[in-house]
Design a protein around this motif. Structure first.
Motif, PDB file in Angstrom:
ATOM      1  N   ASN A  87       0.846  -1.195   0.000  1.00 37.89           N
ATOM      2  CA  ASN A  87       0.000   0.000   0.000  1.00 37.89           C
ATOM      3  C   ASN A  87       0.883   1.248   0.000  1.00 37.89           C
ATOM      4  O   ASN A  87       0.717   2.151   0.787  1.00 37.89           O
ATOM      5  CB  ASN A  87      -0.993  -0.003   1.164  1.00 37.89           C
ATOM      6  N   ASP A  89       2.448   4.781  -1.390  1.00 44.34           N
ATOM      7  CA  ASP A  89       1.759   6.005  -1.808  1.00 44.34           C
ATOM      8  C   ASP A  89       2.108   6.281  -3.271  1.00 44.34           C
ATOM      9  O   ASP A  89       3.214   6.722  -3.584  1.00 44.34           O
ATOM     10  CB  ASP A  89       2.213   7.163  -0.915  1.00 44.34           C
ATOM     11  N   ILE A  90       1.152   6.003  -4.161  1.00 43.21           N
ATOM     12  CA  ILE A  90       1.459   6.097  -5.590  1.00 43.21           C
ATOM     13  C   ILE A  90       1.592   7.541  -6.077  1.00 43.21           C
ATOM     14  O   ILE A  90       2.026   7.781  -7.183  1.00 43.21           O
ATOM     15  CB  ILE A  90       0.407   5.369  -6.456  1.00 43.21           C
ATOM     16  N   GLU A  91       1.218   8.494  -5.239  1.00 43.20           N
ATOM     17  CA  GLU A  91       1.348   9.890  -5.649  1.00 43.20           C
ATOM     18  C   GLU A  91       2.718  10.475  -5.286  1.00 43.20           C
ATOM     19  O   GLU A  91       3.008  11.615  -5.602  1.00 43.20           O
ATOM     20  CB  GLU A  91       0.234  10.732  -5.015  1.00 43.20           C
ATOM     21  N   LEU A  92       3.512   9.662  -4.605  1.00 39.55           N
ATOM     22  CA  LEU A  92       4.827  10.147  -4.177  1.00 39.55           C
ATOM     23  C   LEU A  92       5.944   9.355  -4.863  1.00 39.55           C
ATOM     24  O   LEU A  92       5.724   8.258  -5.357  1.00 39.55           O
ATOM     25  CB  LEU A  92       4.971   9.999  -2.665  1.00 39.55           C
ATOM     26  N   SER A  93       7.129   9.927  -4.837  1.00 40.45           N
ATOM     27  CA  SER A  93       8.287   9.215  -5.392  1.00 40.45           C
ATOM     28  C   SER A  93       8.761   8.156  -4.392  1.00 40.45           C
ATOM     29  O   SER A  93       8.272   8.102  -3.261  1.00 40.45           O
ATOM     30  CB  SER A  93       9.416  10.199  -5.670  1.00 40.45           C
ATOM     31  N   GLU A  96      10.281   9.876  -1.393  1.00 44.75           N
ATOM     32  CA  GLU A  96       9.230  10.555  -0.614  1.00 44.75           C
ATOM     33  C   GLU A  96       8.364   9.575   0.161  1.00 44.75           C
ATOM     34  O   GLU A  96       7.840   9.897   1.234  1.00 44.75           O
ATOM     35  CB  GLU A  96       8.336  11.385  -1.539  1.00 44.75           C
ATOM     36  N   THR A 100       8.067  10.765   3.877  1.00 48.50           N
ATOM     37  CA  THR A 100       6.724  11.104   4.340  1.00 48.50           C
ATOM     38  C   THR A 100       6.279  10.146   5.440  1.00 48.50           C
ATOM     39  O   THR A 100       5.704  10.556   6.448  1.00 48.50           O
ATOM     40  CB  THR A 100       5.718  11.038   3.172  1.00 48.50           C
ATOM     41  N   TYR A 101       6.581   8.876   5.237  1.00 42.70           N
ATOM     42  CA  TYR A 101       6.192   7.877   6.232  1.00 42.70           C
ATOM     43  C   TYR A 101       6.891   8.129   7.567  1.00 42.70           C
ATOM     44  O   TYR A 101       6.310   7.971   8.629  1.00 42.70           O
ATOM     45  CB  TYR A 101       6.518   6.479   5.708  1.00 42.70           C
ATOM     46  N   LYS A 132       8.714   7.369  -9.714  1.00 40.68           N
ATOM     47  CA  LYS A 132       7.405   7.154  -9.109  1.00 40.68           C
ATOM     48  C   LYS A 132       7.304   5.691  -8.701  1.00 40.68           C
ATOM     49  O   LYS A 132       8.105   4.860  -9.142  1.00 40.68           O
ATOM     50  CB  LYS A 132       6.307   7.458 -10.138  1.00 40.68           C
ATOM     51  N   ARG A 148      10.219   0.886   4.024  1.00 39.54           N
ATOM     52  CA  ARG A 148       9.289   1.784   4.707  1.00 39.54           C
ATOM     53  C   ARG A 148       8.999   1.267   6.114  1.00 39.54           C
ATOM     54  O   ARG A 148       8.866   2.037   7.060  1.00 39.54           O
ATOM     55  CB  ARG A 148       7.995   1.891   3.894  1.00 39.54           C
TER      56      ARG A 148
END
Lengths: 307, 273
Positions: A87, A89-93, A96, A100-101, A132, A148
């Motif tokens: 899962n 985040d497909i909107e982040l690189s 990122e 972000t995590y 991506k 992650r």
């Protein structure tokens, strides 16, 4: 020995069915612990309860000495979770996704960036840092998910079927990374239905079936307890293997007839194979191999498809 | 290499401590994925009320002439419509973020499943997403207020008073949108939301004072959140401000608190099974 995960009579019930039916588990610091079982055995439900995202219906559960019902956020701060389905985040690189995590754990930005770089190195994704997530291969995505799960330097890493769906190269890379984590003293808890994975990684494991624990021990001990040292696989040219079964009587501790072959569970494979020859049964092929966890697994949970 | 730091101090009992920080980290995630394409989405939400203001407020307004306010004062039609468009812009900004985007992240991107494996709790995701929706709503409102002042539809001082009101409107609609998102089942249901939003835009005392309708319809209109929002900003823009506006504020605060609580609970039920 300190128990990082302690469960007694743990139950998870959903409307109408019981996913986990009263299990006792103790996971010690630094070990790699496996939950084995066919689909629907209750492995993932157990993992979600340990991950503090699914409240137990009944029983005692302590993680790092804390109660998930009360201290969820505090426990989760020290867990790393690699779910069965990525899962990301497909909107982040790629990078990122890690930075972000890290922020969800309250890790300062500078530390997050530094740790992201280290972890990308660790899972061999440094070159894809700015890519991506979408175009990554399944193995890369899984490695990123594992990275992650490590971003908060967890005490326990939960891996739900870490290599399901990966090609052999990707699986071996994941295993090797997990092994290195274990060497660093990270406690690993994983579910799998790959026997080779369990044998490779787990110090101790439980076999689950129908929400219950049906066996527990080290891979070696389980094989000793539930199987024989060796297995002889015999293929007969005839259409039905059944006919040969009685002629093999008394040859091993146990005998299993499959549609295409007969399995003889014996202490000494070569001796048994010689005996088969002596009875002049002339099988089309004979294979003597060491007993594996797979034999234990199939013995305990049966060959019927559960799906 | 992966090394081990001492675990940072975490408060003992479940508390509000760390809640703001954790919610902010969810907002931060949205800022991180701001990409060039996203600006297109953001601009479109702003353009809509501006188009309404010019086409209906200014265009149709030329045919209608002046309207009497409840206090008896006569105002130009564009002046009458502009505050309503402001409230609607705040609503649109908040709703587009908390319905479409929120639903997609929850159901299809499985984004929140990942976040919930961290110390962040469902209510904190809701708060963080709401704060983000506000950033968007606030940008729309500020731009629209600029246009109103430039067109002399209100004074700069009144615009400053309206600004916090639009923030409140955004918060209320954001919480409402989030609650709706936890209830709907599929993308098809969004047609209902769009229809509902359009009905609100047309009938919430936006283009026509509710006094123009029969009493029953008027009552219906006056309990809608957009009507309460329009009433609040219109009073701030054109006066007079009285007890009714205090009621508007209380109404919007109630929507905010109830919406957020329900959304947080439902998210927990859906995601922490």
């Amino acid at each position: 020995m300190e128990s990082l995960i302690h469960a007694r009579g743990l139950v998870k019930r959903f409307e109408g069915f019981t996913a986990v039916d009263g299990i006792d588990v103790d996971v010690r610091r630094g070990e790699a612990f496996g939950f084995l079982g066919p689909n629907g055995a209750g492995k993932s439900s157990t993992m979600r309860m340990i991950g503090c995202v699914s409240p137990p219906t009944d029983g005692v559960l302590r993680i790092l000495g804390l109660d998930p019902r009360r201290d969820g956020p505090k426990i989760r701060a020290k867990l790393g979770v690699c779910p069965q389905l990525d899962n990301l985040d497909i909107e982040l690189s790629v990078r990122e996704n890690l930075t972000t995590y890290a922020r969800f754990f309250g890790i300062p930005r500078r530390v997050a960036r530094q740790r992201a770089d280290e972890l990308l190195e660790f899972v061999q994704l440094t070159e894809r840092a700015d890519s991506k997530v979408e175009p990554l291969s399944g193995g890369m995505k899984r490695r990123l998910t594992i990275a992650r799960a490590l971003v908060n330097e967890p005490e326990i890493v939960l891996l739900d079927e870490p290599t399901t769906g990966l090609d052999p190269q990707a699986r071996h890379l994941v295993w090797e990374r997990l092994f290195r984590l274990k060497q660093q003293g990270v406690t690993l808890v994983l579910t799998t239905h790959y026997m080779d994975e369990a044998e490779q990684l787990c110090d101790r494991l439980v076999v689950m079936d129908g929400g219950r624990i049906v066996a527990e021990g080290s891979p070696r001990a389980l094989i000793e307890q539930y199987s024989t040292r060796e297995v002889v696989e015999l293929r007969f040219a005839a259409e039905s293997q059944e006919a040969y079964a009685e002629k093999l009587a008394g040859l091993g501790e146990r005998l299993e007839v499959l549609p295409d072959r007969i399995l003889l569970y014996v202490a000494d494979g070569d001796k048994a194979a010689a005996e088969v020859q002596r009875r002049s049964l002339a099988p089309a092929s004979v294979l003597v191999r060491r007993s594996s966890l797979e034999d234990v697994f199939l013995h305990l949970t049966g060959r019927t498809l559960v799906d | 290499m992966v090394t081990f730091l001492m675990p940072r101090f975490v408060p003992r009992l479940v508390s509000f401590e760390g809640m703001g920080r954790r919610s902010a980290s969810v907002t931060e995630r949205n800022i991180a994925c701001l990409r060039s394409m996203y600006w297109v989405v953001m601009v479109s939400g702003f353009v809509e009320p501006v188009l309404y203001l010019f086409s209906i407020g200014v265009g149709v307004g030329a045919l209608i002439g002046d309207l009497p306010l409840p206090g008896g004062r006569l105002v130009g039609y564009a002046e009458f419509v502009a505050p309503a468009m402001l409230a609607s812009a705040a609503m649109t900004g908040a709703l587009s973020e908390t319905t479409f985007n929120f639903f997609g992240k929850m159901k299809f991107m499985r984004l929140y499943e990942g976040i919930l494996a961290t110390p962040v709790r469902p209510i904190e995701i809701a708060l963080g997403e709401l704060a983000w929706a506000m950033v968007r709503g606030v940008l729309y409102s500020a731009a629209f207020l600029g246009i109103m002042v430039a067109m002399d539809l209100t004074s700069a001082a009144r615009a400053l008073a309206m600004f916090p009101a639009t923030v409140l409107i955004g918060f209320a609609f954001g919480a409402l949108g989030m609650t709706v998102s936890t209830v709907i089942r599929s993308w098809q249901d969004f047609d209902l939301i769009v229809a509902g939003q359009f009905a609100l835009l047309l009938f919430s005392g936006t283009f026509v004072p509710p006094t123009a309708y029969p009493a029953v319809v008027r009552w219906l209109i006056e309990v809608t959140p957009l009507y309460r929002s329009v009433d609040l900003v219109r009073a701030l823009s054109l006066g007079p401000v009285g007890w009714t506006q205090a009621l508007d504020v209380l109404y919007l605060l109630a929507v905010l608190v109830i919406g957020l609580t329900v959304a947080g609970r439902r998210m927990e039920k859906m995601l922490c099974k």
